[in-house]
Design a protein around this motif. Sequence first.
Motif, PDB file in Angstrom:
ATOM      1  N   GLN A  21       0.841  -1.200   0.000  1.00 60.11           N
ATOM      2  CA  GLN A  21       0.000   0.000   0.000  1.00 60.11           C
ATOM      3  C   GLN A  21       0.876   1.250   0.000  1.00 60.11           C
ATOM      4  N   PHE A  22       0.246   2.385  -0.275  1.00 59.52           N
ATOM      5  CA  PHE A  22       1.015   3.621  -0.360  1.00 59.52           C
ATOM      6  C   PHE A  22       0.294   4.745   0.364  1.00 59.52           C
ATOM      7  N   CYS A  23       1.023   5.836   0.565  1.00 59.43           N
ATOM      8  CA  CYS A  23       0.437   7.073   1.086  1.00 59.43           C
ATOM      9  C   CYS A  23       0.583   8.147   0.024  1.00 59.43           C
TER      10      CYS A  23
ATOM     11  N   ARG B 184       2.190  13.480  -3.826  1.00 62.35           N
ATOM     12  CA  ARG B 184       2.995  12.486  -4.521  1.00 62.35           C
ATOM     13  C   ARG B 184       2.806  11.126  -3.847  1.00 62.35           C
ATOM     14  N   PRO B 185       2.583  10.068  -4.671  1.00 60.16           N
ATOM     15  CA  PRO B 185       2.383   8.738  -4.080  1.00 60.16           C
ATOM     16  C   PRO B 185       3.711   8.113  -3.646  1.00 60.16           C
ATOM     17  N   MET B 186       3.712   7.473  -2.483  1.00 62.29           N
ATOM     18  CA  MET B 186       4.935   6.843  -1.977  1.00 62.29           C
ATOM     19  C   MET B 186       4.585   5.550  -1.246  1.00 62.29           C
TER      20      MET B 186
ATOM     21  N   LEU C 177      11.084   5.477   1.674  1.00 61.42           N
ATOM     22  CA  LEU C 177      12.428   5.468   1.088  1.00 61.42           C
ATOM     23  C   LEU C 177      12.245   5.846  -0.371  1.00 61.42           C
ATOM     24  N   PHE C 178      12.829   6.968  -0.786  1.00 62.63           N
ATOM     25  CA  PHE C 178      12.488   7.449  -2.130  1.00 62.63           C
ATOM     26  C   PHE C 178      13.682   8.045  -2.865  1.00 62.63           C
ATOM     27  N   ARG C 179      13.576   7.978  -4.196  1.00 67.25           N
ATOM     28  CA  ARG C 179      14.555   8.617  -5.071  1.00 67.25           C
ATOM     29  C   ARG C 179      14.168  10.082  -5.194  1.00 67.25           C
TER      30      ARG C 179
ATOM     31  N   GLY D 208      12.365  14.978  -8.461  1.00 62.82           N
ATOM     32  CA  GLY D 208      11.957  16.299  -8.937  1.00 62.82           C
ATOM     33  C   GLY D 208      11.510  17.159  -7.769  1.00 62.82           C
ATOM     34  N   GLN D 209      10.618  18.123  -8.080  1.00 61.76           N
ATOM     35  CA  GLN D 209      10.229  19.139  -7.094  1.00 61.76           C
ATOM     36  C   GLN D 209       9.596  18.532  -5.819  1.00 61.76           C
ATOM     37  N   GLY D 210       8.685  17.582  -6.021  1.00 59.93           N
ATOM     38  CA  GLY D 210       7.959  17.029  -4.869  1.00 59.93           C
ATOM     39  C   GLY D 210       8.870  16.262  -3.930  1.00 59.93           C
TER      40      GLY D 210
ATOM     41  N   GLY E  93      15.794  -0.622  -7.902  1.00 59.47           N
ATOM     42  CA  GLY E  93      15.605   0.809  -7.647  1.00 59.47           C
ATOM     43  C   GLY E  93      14.524   1.066  -6.623  1.00 59.47           C
ATOM     44  N   VAL E  94      13.537   1.905  -6.996  1.00 60.61           N
ATOM     45  CA  VAL E  94      12.465   2.233  -6.042  1.00 60.61           C
ATOM     46  C   VAL E  94      11.658   0.992  -5.668  1.00 60.61           C
ATOM     47  N   GLY E  95      11.757  -0.059  -6.467  1.00 59.75           N
ATOM     48  CA  GLY E  95      11.070  -1.313  -6.161  1.00 59.75           C
ATOM     49  C   GLY E  95      11.552  -1.927  -4.855  1.00 59.75           C
TER      50      GLY E  95
ATOM     51  N   ALA F 275       3.843  -4.800  -8.318  1.00 59.93           N
ATOM     52  CA  ALA F 275       3.404  -3.445  -7.964  1.00 59.93           C
ATOM     53  C   ALA F 275       3.879  -2.528  -9.072  1.00 59.93           C
ATOM     54  N   ILE F 276       2.970  -1.704  -9.598  1.00 64.76           N
ATOM     55  CA  ILE F 276       3.353  -0.845 -10.718  1.00 64.76           C
ATOM     56  C   ILE F 276       3.176   0.631 -10.342  1.00 64.76           C
ATOM     57  N   GLU F 277       3.714   1.495 -11.220  1.00 68.24           N
ATOM     58  CA  GLU F 277       3.683   2.938 -10.960  1.00 68.24           C
ATOM     59  C   GLU F 277       2.967   3.678 -12.073  1.00 68.24           C
TER      60      GLU F 277
HETATM   61  C1  LIG Z   1       1.978   3.666  -5.888  1.00 69.76           C
HETATM   62  C2  LIG Z   1       3.313   4.352  -6.051  1.00 69.76           C
HETATM   63  C3  LIG Z   1       4.308   4.125  -5.115  1.00 69.76           C
HETATM   64  C4  LIG Z   1       5.547   4.758  -5.246  1.00 69.76           C
HETATM   65  N1  LIG Z   1       6.497   4.490  -4.310  1.00 69.76           N
HETATM   66  C5  LIG Z   1       7.709   5.051  -4.436  1.00 69.76           C
HETATM   67  C6  LIG Z   1       8.730   4.771  -3.478  1.00 69.76           C
HETATM   68  O1  LIG Z   1       8.532   4.027  -2.514  1.00 69.76           O
HETATM   69  N2  LIG Z   1       9.931   5.364  -3.656  1.00 69.76           N
HETATM   70  C7  LIG Z   1      10.180   6.215  -4.720  1.00 69.76           C
HETATM   71  O2  LIG Z   1      11.297   6.699  -4.855  1.00 69.76           O
HETATM   72  N3  LIG Z   1       9.227   6.487  -5.631  1.00 69.76           N
HETATM   73  C8  LIG Z   1       8.001   5.952  -5.513  1.00 69.76           C
HETATM   74  N4  LIG Z   1       7.034   6.245  -6.424  1.00 69.76           N
HETATM   75  C9  LIG Z   1       7.335   7.245  -7.478  1.00 69.76           C
HETATM   76  C10 LIG Z   1       7.136   8.651  -6.907  1.00 69.76           C
HETATM   77  O3  LIG Z   1       5.765   8.861  -6.653  1.00 69.76           O
HETATM   78  C11 LIG Z   1       7.637   9.694  -7.927  1.00 69.76           C
HETATM   79  O4  LIG Z   1       9.027   9.564  -8.089  1.00 69.76           O
HETATM   80  C12 LIG Z   1       7.320  11.086  -7.430  1.00 69.76           C
HETATM   81  O5  LIG Z   1       5.927  11.325  -7.516  1.00 69.76           O
HETATM   82  C13 LIG Z   1       8.050  12.114  -8.265  1.00 69.76           C
HETATM   83  O6  LIG Z   1       7.647  13.392  -7.823  1.00 69.76           O
HETATM   84  P1  LIG Z   1       8.601  14.644  -8.020  1.00 69.76           P
HETATM   85  O7  LIG Z   1       7.758  15.863  -7.854  1.00 69.76           O
HETATM   86  O8  LIG Z   1       9.818  14.542  -7.187  1.00 69.76           O
HETATM   87  O9  LIG Z   1       9.096  14.515  -9.504  1.00 69.76           O
HETATM   88  P2  LIG Z   1       8.380  15.079 -10.809  1.00 69.76           P
HETATM   89  O10 LIG Z   1       8.891  16.449 -11.062  1.00 69.76           O
HETATM   90  O11 LIG Z   1       6.900  14.870 -10.720  1.00 69.76           O
HETATM   91  O12 LIG Z   1       8.997  14.060 -11.821  1.00 69.76           O
HETATM   92  C14 LIG Z   1      10.423  13.897 -11.941  1.00 69.76           C
HETATM   93  C15 LIG Z   1      10.692  12.892 -13.050  1.00 69.76           C
HETATM   94  O13 LIG Z   1      10.186  11.592 -12.661  1.00 69.76           O
HETATM   95  C16 LIG Z   1       9.164  11.152 -13.581  1.00 69.76           C
HETATM   96  N5  LIG Z   1       8.100  10.518 -12.788  1.00 69.76           N
HETATM   97  C17 LIG Z   1       7.415  11.091 -11.777  1.00 69.76           C
HETATM   98  N6  LIG Z   1       6.522  10.227 -11.246  1.00 69.76           N
HETATM   99  C18 LIG Z   1       6.652   9.073 -11.933  1.00 69.76           C
HETATM  100  C19 LIG Z   1       6.014   7.809 -11.879  1.00 69.76           C
HETATM  101  N7  LIG Z   1       5.067   7.518 -10.992  1.00 69.76           N
HETATM  102  N8  LIG Z   1       6.398   6.883 -12.770  1.00 69.76           N
HETATM  103  C20 LIG Z   1       7.339   7.142 -13.669  1.00 69.76           C
HETATM  104  N9  LIG Z   1       7.993   8.315 -13.778  1.00 69.76           N
HETATM  105  C21 LIG Z   1       7.653   9.286 -12.927  1.00 69.76           C
HETATM  106  C22 LIG Z   1       8.694  12.404 -14.279  1.00 69.76           C
HETATM  107  O14 LIG Z   1       8.193  12.119 -15.587  1.00 69.76           O
HETATM  108  C23 LIG Z   1       9.969  13.240 -14.343  1.00 69.76           C
HETATM  109  O15 LIG Z   1      10.788  12.853 -15.413  1.00 69.76           O
HETATM  110  C24 LIG Z   1       5.797   5.635  -6.336  1.00 69.76           C
HETATM  111  C25 LIG Z   1       4.792   5.858  -7.285  1.00 69.76           C
HETATM  112  C26 LIG Z   1       3.574   5.215  -7.147  1.00 69.76           C
HETATM  113  C27 LIG Z   1       2.509   5.442  -8.170  1.00 69.76           C
END
Ligand SMILES: Cc1cc2nc3c(=O)[nH]c(=O)nc-3n(C[C@H](O)[C@H](O)[C@H](O)COP(=O)(O)OP(=O)(O)OC[C@H]3O[C@@H](n4cnc5c(N)ncnc54)[C@H](O)[C@@H]3O)c2cc1C
Length: 267
Positions: free
Chosen positions: A49-51, A62-64, A78-80, A83-85, A123-125, A221-223
């Motif tokens: 699950q995510f928040c 932003r989903p995490m 734990l996240f990469r 970008g801005q979020g 990676g984030v997986g 689990a997909i994104e």
């Molecule tokens: C259900 C779910 C769970 C997630 N869990 C994690 C986690 O545990 N750890 C983690 O590091 N990340 C996770 N992510 C991804 C994370 O949500 C995004 O990296 C984050 O929203 C990016 O926000 P940002 O504002 O920093 O970057 P943005 O400025 O929004 O994007 C930066 C770059 O990343 C790309 N990007 C952004 N979001 C995604 C995405 N969902 N899929 C593919 N490319 C994307 C954009 O196109 C852009 O190139 C998850 C995503 C989902 C949907």
Amino acid sequence: MLDATHQLPAAPRVATHQARVLESRPVGARYHLILAEAPLLSETVRPGQFCHLLCPGVFLRRPMSVWRAGPGEPLGFLFRVAGQGTAALAALTPGDRLDAMGPLGRPFTLRPEWRRVLVLARGVGLATLSLLARRAAAKGIAVEAVLSAREPADLMEAEFTGGAAMAVHRVFDSDGSSAPEAVEGRIAGSAPDAVFTCGSDRLLRLAQRFAAARGIPGEAAIESRMGCGLGLCFACVRPIRTMEGVKDLRVCREGPVFDLQAVERWA
Ligand SMILES: Cc1cc2nc3c(=O)[nH]c(=O)nc-3n(C[C@H](O)[C@H](O)[C@H](O)COP(=O)(O)OP(=O)(O)OC[C@H]3O[C@@H](n4cnc5c(N)ncnc54)[C@H](O)[C@@H]3O)c2cc1C
Ligand code: FES
């Protein structure tokens, strides 16, 4: 298929929680971890699950995935820093408030009769699959994990295992050991009851081949990019194979965990 209808399990009520940041620090060059106090959320959230996190100064949440959780434990992400979020999240310091909406989405399945599981993460997986792997190990299920990264410095093995006993295969792009045929060679003799994956299309396809050849179930689990995170805006739909053909399903609601063979792409 584990749940071809994608019916949702009975879930705790979704709410926004004002978590208090306890720890916030970089992990390697590209990742960051946050531990926060959010007792109700930490107790109820399930692996996979995510928040949906409010990132200071950023309009959309932003989903995490939840990386750490449990009764009496802090809630962890734990996240990469992408970008801005995520940069705004990484700037939080102990004592700050973290507005976390959850628990959201469909969790992973762990059947009580399973004795061995195989986890393929990249990676984030690693963040998404860590809680599942540690909960499985705590139940006495043998966990074999393939952890894939660009190079050894990127592998977050300690963050993945959390000290739980697992058989870990470390594979890297830098020495070619992460190539699908090399990974397949390493796990050829494995006989798990189920397979789980998150983090790359290559690992997804490998997991699908592995599970299909052995006739075992699995989940991925997909994104996708998200808007509301609540099933309302349909910003997050992905094509998913169902009994009625390929359908656009919402990653935030019917996912993010889907039957392994139903998924066409990881992200
Ligand atoms: C259900 C779910 C769970 C997630 N869990 C994690 C986690 O545990 N750890 C983690 O590091 N990340 C996770 N992510 C991804 C994370 O949500 C995004 O990296 C984050 O929203 C990016 O926000 P940002 O504002 O920093 O970057 P943005 O400025 O929004 O994007 C930066 C770059 O990343 C790309 N990007 C952004 N979001 C995604 C995405 N969902 N899929 C593919 N490319 C994307 C954009 O196109 C852009 O190139 C998850 C995503 C989902 C949907
Ligand atoms: S993000 Fe709005 S429906 Fe999934």
